[in-house]
Design an enzyme around this catalytic site. Sequence first.
Site, mmCIF file in Angstrom:
data_model
loop_
_atom_site.group_PDB
_atom_site.id
_atom_site.type_symbol
_atom_site.label_atom_id
_atom_site.label_comp_id
_atom_site.label_asym_id
_atom_site.label_seq_id
_atom_site.Cartn_x
_atom_site.Cartn_y
_atom_site.Cartn_z
ATOM 1 N N TYR A 108 -20.790 -5.818 -21.438
ATOM 2 C CA TYR A 108 -22.213 -6.145 -21.341
ATOM 3 C C TYR A 108 -22.877 -6.283 -22.707
ATOM 4 O O TYR A 108 -23.779 -7.095 -22.896
ATOM 5 C CB TYR A 108 -22.955 -5.103 -20.495
ATOM 6 C CG TYR A 108 -22.747 -5.302 -19.023
ATOM 7 C CD1 TYR A 108 -23.175 -6.473 -18.415
ATOM 8 C CD2 TYR A 108 -22.088 -4.366 -18.242
ATOM 9 C CE1 TYR A 108 -22.964 -6.696 -17.060
ATOM 10 C CE2 TYR A 108 -21.878 -4.568 -16.897
ATOM 11 C CZ TYR A 108 -22.321 -5.735 -16.303
ATOM 12 O OH TYR A 108 -22.121 -5.953 -14.991
ATOM 13 N N GLU A 201 -2.609 16.361 -10.077
ATOM 14 C CA GLU A 201 -3.150 15.055 -9.683
ATOM 15 C C GLU A 201 -4.405 15.173 -8.820
ATOM 16 O O GLU A 201 -5.314 14.369 -8.924
ATOM 17 C CB GLU A 201 -2.054 14.285 -8.928
ATOM 18 C CG GLU A 201 -2.498 12.952 -8.363
ATOM 19 C CD GLU A 201 -1.551 12.397 -7.305
ATOM 20 O OE1 GLU A 201 -0.440 12.948 -7.140
ATOM 21 O OE2 GLU A 201 -1.916 11.414 -6.653
ATOM 22 N N ASP A 253 1.783 14.212 -5.979
ATOM 23 C CA ASP A 253 2.256 14.037 -4.603
ATOM 24 C C ASP A 253 3.728 13.642 -4.581
ATOM 25 O O ASP A 253 4.227 13.012 -5.508
ATOM 26 C CB ASP A 253 1.453 12.919 -3.900
ATOM 27 C CG ASP A 253 0.041 13.385 -3.561
ATOM 28 O OD1 ASP A 253 -0.200 14.600 -3.596
ATOM 29 O OD2 ASP A 253 -0.800 12.510 -3.277
#
Lengths: 366, 490
Positions: A108, A201, A253
Amino acid sequence: MGLSDKKGTSSMVDLKSLVQKKLEEMGARFCKEIDQGMFPTVRMKSRSTSNIFYSQKHRQYILGDRTVTRSSRNIAHLRPFTQLVWTAYFVHELLRQKKTSTLRDVYYSAQAYDIFFKDQSESDNIITDLETTIEHPRESFNVFPEERSAVFGDLTIQYTVPGYEGQRMNLSSHPDGVMIGPALTDARFIETSADKVIVIEKGAMFTRFVEERVYENFNAILIYTAGQAPRSTRYFIRRLNRELGLPVYIFSDADPWGMHIAMVIISGSANAAHLRELTTPDAKWAGVWASDIIDYDLPSERLNERDLKRLKELKTDPRYEDKHWQKQIDIFMKIKKKCELEAFSRYGLTHIVDKYLPERLKELGA
Amino acid sequence: MAILYGQITTNKPVTAISSTGNSRIVEYRLMIDIEKNRPIILDRKIHANFRSKRKRWRGTVVEIHLRGSYVQAMPKVLEYLKQTAMVNPYANIIFVDPRGRLYKFDRTVDRMPPPPKEINPHPHGVDVETIQRIIRSTGEKTMLGFMQRHFHRVGEKTAKDFLKKAGIPEDIDPKNLRPEEIVDLVEKMREYDGFLPPEADCLSPLGEDLLRAGVLKELEPEFVAVHQRKPSAYSGHPFIVEVAIAYGGKVPAKDDVLLYRFANKIPLVYDESGDVCWKIVRSINWRRYNVTPSMPFAVIIHVCSTKIPYKTLGKEILADQPEVSREILNGIREVARQLARYLSRKERVKRQVRRLTVFSRYLPKIAQFSAELAGRKAPPNIDKLYRRKQVFRDFLTGNEYVDSEIFDSRLYNVVFVHIRNKHKENAAVVRVLGLVDSKWEVLIPESALTSGSEMYETLRGGYEAIKVQAKSLKPDRESLLDAYVDGISQ
């Protein structure tokens, strides 16, 4: 444990002044070339897939010797060249004024200078060009990731950012953890009692670990990655490992995606092959392993098509060459099951901390 | 057709007045004996023309009364006139319609195509009826003389050879041929391949210049390509195909190709889809020529022949006569190639201009931010790398060449010259000169720049300076120019 090694603690500060100098030199070279009637050019290593190689020595992807030259004489290069010069100017201003920015913010900001990026991926790509050119990560020129992860544990740091210079803080002072943002990335490490780093995680598990005082019982600094670890977090983990000599254990996981979260912390990604400061090769993936699903009789789900496809890819990925990784991939493929970190809750809220964690850390020699 | 139609709807005679510019003006009032297909002369007057040769009137007036529904026919009538004007650019056409509205189609050229020459029929193109008619009126007493006298491109040698091969004695009287012998003669004439092909000077094609003028006048396109095929013949009938393609400007964009068909300068406005021209136009893979049927372009086909191969009695659509179709196809391909070249050149010019805009847009920024990075106060001067100078700004051309501002090109080894004619109608003539050893040398010779068009040239080599010169194409028809010179080093 007190820290007296000055070289380590101020590395980021040194790096920033080096980067600032490099940017200034680049600008001066362009000016000189224009004065001499030459079209400025810039040379950088090629990031095309054919120039990305896995290095056993660095235990990460690196770029080969092929280079590309961007010339302002070439119409096709002119626009990205201008964008690169502007980006160099912009981040130099950030460094000079000790301000920070994000990828989106850079995108931007360009508009205010009448520099046009057609989308953020174009400006992200130019920032990667700049990283490749000056051979340092964007964090070294104060462009930080949007995503924020957190850290909790007994580590005293000292700020270097304007307005907080010299102030100290202990990272166990807030139970939600402290956000790993620009200020923490640039901070000096003063003192810690921890002897290991545990990376998690999932947010729920991180909170559980704080509640169950894992930091105390296991002498650990806890880090929450919120999925794939942001680059500043990977950089922070590396610093903990390199500067404080702390071993790193990663819990994610039990599926190909979780595995890969651990792997990116250890060996980095192909996207960052041009950088050397984002990996922690000595970090260890501590679970949840495919074999844990069987050994701990964890509640599991079936692997879907996408999971299996991803496993096949990982099987041939050079980063997964190691025997242990290969074995886990094979088990995944055989049992065709996956499970999440939270699956341990089946045996009670504290099971993971009381049983699994000590067993695993012991197994890994911690 | 028109006379017949007028007669059967109003039963009024036709009046025809004509003079070839001699001392007499002839006026007839006629009706047609429909059964016998013969004129009935009602009245015949001869008027004296002016004495002075210069003042003498020449021309033809035909007056017909007819009845029809103008409301229904109006679009076709106007279309017919517009198309007539397209292939008759030397004609002034004035039309006052039944509502009293005036339509004018002004001529833009004052030259006509050469009038056709009268010729005998070609032996390949005659039928039994024609032979019988010739035999009835001939004064020739031998077949040898008959063949030479009444047929196109038949000399003594050809006549002898033909009669020998046909097994017809040279010295028999053509009037003695029996009906079945006449049929046999026609067949032999068709089969014999020793006749020379018919000549085309009996035809009156428009020619490329007039066709271009007509298309420009009525369609006002941005680009037009015209092509006249070489004369050819089918079944003994000579023909010439003329093709034009018009693109852009005021040519409307339709969903499909816009097709204009003409036969001997007569517009064919009905039953387009049954015409072989339509079939051919549709069979072309227009994408090969960088155009899609929905782009604003028109195909103009003019078939000129002693016998137009009409498909029907209505004389509105052409049949698929292989020789003619081949020429039409090749003609369209030729002009389509020219259009493709024009379009790709136009695209190239656009791209080049865009490329240069990129330099002027980005180089100053590179200089500015490099200077900021290096902590320099003023940005380095990029003129050594690239410079653009407008050498003509809203320049009105005159009758003589006028110099533009001079571009100092010593630093640059590639120079681009870009000239644009912004005038709505008038064309300019421009040329580009380079200074070598204090002498101005012409680098781009005199070229015309029509209204709205652009010229773009790349120059290499060491000239000290570059300038553009411009003047009006036609006296006192000023055009409006912008010209830029860009220099790039290295």
